[in-house]
Design an enzyme around this catalytic site. Structure first.
Site, PDB file in Angstrom:
ATOM      1  N   HIS A   1      35.027  37.492  34.421  1.00 31.40           N
ATOM      2  CA  HIS A   1      34.020  38.538  34.249  1.00 31.40           C
ATOM      3  C   HIS A   1      34.661  39.917  34.149  1.00 31.40           C
ATOM      4  CE1 HIS A   1      34.523  39.999  38.383  1.00 31.40           C
ATOM      5  NE2 HIS A   1      34.569  38.732  38.755  1.00 31.40           N
TER       6      HIS A   1
ATOM      7  N   GLU B   1      33.099  32.192  42.343  1.00 30.06           N
ATOM      8  CA  GLU B   1      34.339  32.719  42.893  1.00 30.06           C
ATOM      9  C   GLU B   1      34.647  32.031  44.219  1.00 30.06           C
ATOM     10  OE1 GLU B   1      37.184  33.670  42.881  1.00 30.06           O
ATOM     11  OE2 GLU B   1      37.179  35.830  42.498  1.00 30.06           O
TER      12      GLU B   1
END
Length: 206
Positions: free
Chosen positions: A10, A88
């Site tokens: 990202h 994550e």
């Protein structure tokens, strides 16, 4: 048959900018992060890439990056599958703490071990080994079969979930993957052979 897999971290998040441990917390992209996602999408488009399906995590910074890239590619309605399996790494009790403050509290060496060792968990969180154990089965079950059927797959996720995938794709040792740092918004293009191994890899950063 083309077996295409593109991985992208990202764009910069608000907590990246503030130097905070993020993990499963859900800050948005910064203006720079939005531009990084746009640029990554434009670079892919310039090279003629299109996709059949996209995967992203359950966290908004990855989802927004994925959506921005697809907009730049002219594929805003593409099927996109979001799953927490590629979230994550969970930083546990460190999440939300400034990394410099954490070093001051626990020491440079201990924070480095928590961040970069393969199998040491931060308090209440996941090690990279734990992240691999979460990401890899999902990759084998959901992502890899599509690639092997000739689907062109985009994965927009996170530094550690993508490190977990790259460890397997690139045949990295635990020591090598501990040193791997992924830039935000940069696509990595993999082509796989009939045996699922990587035939070629390209970094789209220029």
């Amino acid at each position: 048959m083309e077996r295409l897999l593109v991985l992208a971290r990202h764009g910069q998040s608000d907590w990246n900018k503030k130097n905070l441990f993020t993990g499963w917390k859900d800050p948005d992209l910064t203006e720079l992060g939005v531009e990084e996602a746009r640029l990554g999408g434009r670079r892919l488009k310039e090279r003629g890439y299109t996709f059949d399906v996209a995967f992203t995590s359950a966290l908004s910074r990855a989802q927004r990056t994925c959506a921005i890239m697809l907009d730049e590619l002219g594929q805003p309605g593409l099927e996109t599958i979001a799953d927490a399996a590629i979230n994550e790494r969970d930083y546990g009790d460190l999440a939300g703490l400034n990394k410099d403050d954490a070093r001051a509290k626990w020491g440079e060496e201990q924070v480095f071990i928590w961040r970069r060792s393969y199998d040491v968990q931060p308090p209440g969180g996941e090690s990279l080994k734990d992240t691999v154990a979460r990401v890899l089965p999902y990759y084998i079950r959901e992502i890899l079969p599509r690639v092997m059927r000739g689907k062109r797959v985009l994965v927009a996720a996170h530094g550690n979930s993508l490190r977990a995938l790259m460890m397997v794709l690139d045949g990295m040792t635990t020591e090598e993957v501990s040193k791997l740092e992924l830039p935000t918004g940069i696509p990595f293009v993999y082509r796989l052979g009939e045996d699922t191994r990587v035939v070629s890899k390209e970094t789209i950063d220029t």
